[in-house]
Design a protein around this motif. Structure first.
Motif, PDB file in Angstrom:
ATOM      1  N   GLU A  26       0.801  -1.214   0.000  1.00 26.88           N
ATOM      2  CA  GLU A  26       0.000   0.000   0.000  1.00 26.88           C
ATOM      3  C   GLU A  26       0.842   1.276   0.000  1.00 26.88           C
ATOM      4  O   GLU A  26       0.291   2.373  -0.087  1.00 26.88           O
ATOM      5  N   SER A  27       2.150   1.132   0.088  1.00 24.90           N
ATOM      6  CA  SER A  27       3.007   2.319   0.030  1.00 24.90           C
ATOM      7  C   SER A  27       3.141   2.765  -1.420  1.00 24.90           C
ATOM      8  O   SER A  27       2.926   1.985  -2.356  1.00 24.90           O
ATOM      9  N   ALA A  28       3.486   4.018  -1.628  1.00 25.21           N
ATOM     10  CA  ALA A  28       3.701   4.529  -2.981  1.00 25.21           C
ATOM     11  C   ALA A  28       4.801   3.723  -3.672  1.00 25.21           C
ATOM     12  O   ALA A  28       4.722   3.423  -4.869  1.00 25.21           O
ATOM     13  N   PHE A  29       5.825   3.348  -2.924  1.00 31.78           N
ATOM     14  CA  PHE A  29       6.936   2.556  -3.453  1.00 31.78           C
ATOM     15  C   PHE A  29       6.426   1.204  -3.943  1.00 31.78           C
ATOM     16  O   PHE A  29       6.700   0.784  -5.070  1.00 31.78           O
ATOM     17  N   GLY A  30       5.663   0.505  -3.085  1.00 30.68           N
ATOM     18  CA  GLY A  30       5.132  -0.805  -3.447  1.00 30.68           C
ATOM     19  C   GLY A  30       4.156  -0.732  -4.613  1.00 30.68           C
ATOM     20  O   GLY A  30       4.146  -1.611  -5.490  1.00 30.68           O
ATOM     21  N   LEU A  31       3.328   0.305  -4.636  1.00 30.96           N
ATOM     22  CA  LEU A  31       2.390   0.480  -5.741  1.00 30.96           C
ATOM     23  C   LEU A  31       3.133   0.708  -7.056  1.00 30.96           C
ATOM     24  O   LEU A  31       2.721   0.199  -8.112  1.00 30.96           O
ATOM     25  N   ARG A  32       4.254   1.462  -7.003  1.00 31.52           N
ATOM     26  CA  ARG A  32       5.063   1.667  -8.216  1.00 31.52           C
ATOM     27  C   ARG A  32       5.647   0.342  -8.689  1.00 31.52           C
ATOM     28  O   ARG A  32       5.591   0.015  -9.876  1.00 31.52           O
ATOM     29  N   ILE A  33       6.201  -0.436  -7.751  1.00 33.55           N
ATOM     30  CA  ILE A  33       6.786  -1.737  -8.116  1.00 33.55           C
ATOM     31  C   ILE A  33       5.711  -2.633  -8.735  1.00 33.55           C
ATOM     32  O   ILE A  33       5.945  -3.287  -9.753  1.00 33.55           O
ATOM     33  N   ALA A  34       4.511  -2.662  -8.131  1.00 33.41           N
ATOM     34  CA  ALA A  34       3.417  -3.493  -8.656  1.00 33.41           C
ATOM     35  C   ALA A  34       3.015  -3.045 -10.055  1.00 33.41           C
ATOM     36  O   ALA A  34       2.774  -3.876 -10.938  1.00 33.41           O
ATOM     37  N   ALA A  35       2.933  -1.732 -10.281  1.00 33.90           N
ATOM     38  CA  ALA A  35       2.563  -1.213 -11.602  1.00 33.90           C
ATOM     39  C   ALA A  35       3.634  -1.561 -12.638  1.00 33.90           C
ATOM     40  O   ALA A  35       3.312  -1.949 -13.774  1.00 33.90           O
ATOM     41  N   GLU A  36       4.901  -1.412 -12.252  1.00 31.93           N
ATOM     42  CA  GLU A  36       5.992  -1.763 -13.168  1.00 31.93           C
ATOM     43  C   GLU A  36       5.965  -3.252 -13.495  1.00 31.93           C
ATOM     44  O   GLU A  36       6.134  -3.644 -14.656  1.00 31.93           O
ATOM     45  N   LEU A  37       5.750  -4.083 -12.467  1.00 32.14           N
ATOM     46  CA  LEU A  37       5.681  -5.531 -12.685  1.00 32.14           C
ATOM     47  C   LEU A  37       4.524  -5.866 -13.617  1.00 32.14           C
ATOM     48  O   LEU A  37       4.682  -6.678 -14.529  1.00 32.14           O
ATOM     49  N   GLN A  38       3.371  -5.241 -13.410  1.00 31.59           N
ATOM     50  CA  GLN A  38       2.217  -5.514 -14.265  1.00 31.59           C
ATOM     51  C   GLN A  38       2.512  -5.129 -15.707  1.00 31.59           C
ATOM     52  O   GLN A  38       2.199  -5.874 -16.635  1.00 31.59           O
ATOM     53  N   GLU A  88       5.473  -4.899 -17.168  1.00 31.43           N
ATOM     54  CA  GLU A  88       6.474  -5.817 -17.714  1.00 31.43           C
ATOM     55  C   GLU A  88       5.871  -7.199 -17.962  1.00 31.43           C
ATOM     56  O   GLU A  88       6.207  -7.863 -18.953  1.00 31.43           O
ATOM     57  N   THR A  89       4.965  -7.631 -17.087  1.00 32.19           N
ATOM     58  CA  THR A  89       4.277  -8.913 -17.272  1.00 32.19           C
ATOM     59  C   THR A  89       3.412  -8.875 -18.520  1.00 32.19           C
ATOM     60  O   THR A  89       3.389  -9.829 -19.308  1.00 32.19           O
ATOM     61  N   ASP A  90       2.689  -7.771 -18.714  1.00 35.70           N
ATOM     62  CA  ASP A  90       1.855  -7.623 -19.912  1.00 35.70           C
ATOM     63  C   ASP A  90       2.715  -7.645 -21.176  1.00 35.70           C
ATOM     64  O   ASP A  90       2.351  -8.287 -22.168  1.00 35.70           O
ATOM     65  N   THR A  91       3.853  -6.960 -21.136  1.00 38.55           N
ATOM     66  CA  THR A  91       4.763  -6.939 -22.284  1.00 38.55           C
ATOM     67  C   THR A  91       5.283  -8.341 -22.581  1.00 38.55           C
ATOM     68  O   THR A  91       5.300  -8.774 -23.746  1.00 38.55           O
ATOM     69  N   LEU A  92       5.675  -9.069 -21.532  1.00 37.47           N
ATOM     70  CA  LEU A  92       6.179 -10.425 -21.716  1.00 37.47           C
ATOM     71  C   LEU A  92       5.082 -11.348 -22.239  1.00 37.47           C
ATOM     72  O   LEU A  92       5.321 -12.170 -23.126  1.00 37.47           O
ATOM     73  N   ARG A  93       3.867 -11.201 -21.721  1.00 34.05           N
ATOM     74  CA  ARG A  93       2.737 -12.013 -22.190  1.00 34.05           C
ATOM     75  C   ARG A  93       2.491 -11.760 -23.681  1.00 34.05           C
ATOM     76  O   ARG A  93       2.321 -12.697 -24.462  1.00 34.05           O
ATOM     77  N   LYS A 133      13.333 -14.632 -18.515  1.00 31.02           N
ATOM     78  CA  LYS A 133      12.723 -13.304 -18.394  1.00 31.02           C
ATOM     79  C   LYS A 133      11.670 -13.288 -17.281  1.00 31.02           C
ATOM     80  O   LYS A 133      11.573 -12.321 -16.528  1.00 31.02           O
ATOM     81  N   GLU A 134      10.896 -14.353 -17.173  1.00 27.61           N
ATOM     82  CA  GLU A 134       9.878 -14.426 -16.126  1.00 27.61           C
ATOM     83  C   GLU A 134      10.532 -14.491 -14.747  1.00 27.61           C
ATOM     84  O   GLU A 134      10.085 -13.818 -13.812  1.00 27.61           O
ATOM     85  N   ARG A 135      11.591 -15.271 -14.623  1.00 26.32           N
ATOM     86  CA  ARG A 135      12.316 -15.327 -13.340  1.00 26.32           C
ATOM     87  C   ARG A 135      12.907 -13.964 -12.990  1.00 26.32           C
ATOM     88  O   ARG A 135      12.882 -13.547 -11.828  1.00 26.32           O
ATOM     89  N   ALA A 136      13.414 -13.261 -13.990  1.00 28.00           N
ATOM     90  CA  ALA A 136      13.979 -11.926 -13.751  1.00 28.00           C
ATOM     91  C   ALA A 136      12.905 -10.968 -13.243  1.00 28.00           C
ATOM     92  O   ALA A 136      13.169 -10.140 -12.368  1.00 28.00           O
TER      93      ALA A 136
END
Length: 193
Positions: free
Chosen positions: A46-58, A60-65, A115-118
């Motif tokens: 719920e922190s701004a930091f964690g939300l940024r990481i989650a958005a970046e992961l999403q 990157e996950t969408d790009t990889l998919r 790439k997924e492990r990364a």
């Protein structure tokens, strides 16, 4: 059975202590307690930091998919072409192309798995970096409360909600580091020989 009785006795004792003193003393809006609790999952997510990481992961996950879908479509077309050409090929030529195709597919699968492990390692690294930059803020909150320890709420059997500083910690960390986007990524420590 004795452990259950002891736990119930401690809970009853805690309940009577709570009845006598319903909350830890508060000094200028800050809870004063030797022990504080914190929901570390919420702190990060719920922190701004964690939300940024989650958005970046999403993202990157969408790009990889999407990349995996394009690769799958190209490989399916290549396999179909090979199947259609098979009647016109010698068995040796077909086997050579089929083996080369299989080898290419295995190489692609290995690369995409890496790439997924990364991506998953990036989340772990982001969480580690967050905890490292959040530690001084949490340390100050601990000192302000006169606390000796902050425990993860998931490991605490029973506690007053007044000693949970998760919401305050999220606000303080957001104020101190924001989403952490301007922080330099942690450098991996050199391996010891």
């Amino acid at each position: 059975m004795k452990a259950m009785g002891l736990a119930l006795a401690l809970a009853a004792f805690a309940g009577s202590a709570v009845a006598q003193d319903s909350a830890p003393p508060v000094q200028m809006g800050q809870v004063q307690s030797a022990i504080l609790t914190l929901d570390t999952e919420r702190l990060f997510s719920e922190s701004a930091f964690g939300l940024r990481i989650a958005a970046e992961l999403q993202a990157e996950t969408d790009t990889l998919r999407d990349e995996n879908r394009r690769i799958e479509a190209a490989l399916t077309a290549e396999e179909q072409s090979l199947t259609e050409r098979r009647p016109t090929m010698t068995p040796e030529a077909f086997r050579a192309e089929a083996d080369a195709f299989d080898e290419r597919v295995q190489g692609i699968r290995t690369a995409q798995d890496a790439k997924e492990r990364a991506l998953q390692n990036g989340v772990t690294d982001g969480r580690d970096q967050f905890l490292a930059v959040a530690a001084p803020v949490l340390g100050q909150m601990m000192r302000d409360a006169g606390a000796a320890v902050i425990l993860d709420r998931r490991t605490v059997f029973l506690a007053l909600s007044a000693v949970d500083i998760t919401d305050e910690a999220i606000a303080a960390i957001d104020a101190a580091i924001g989403d952490g986007g301007d922080l330099a990524p942690e450098e991996p420590s050199p391996e010891s020989p």
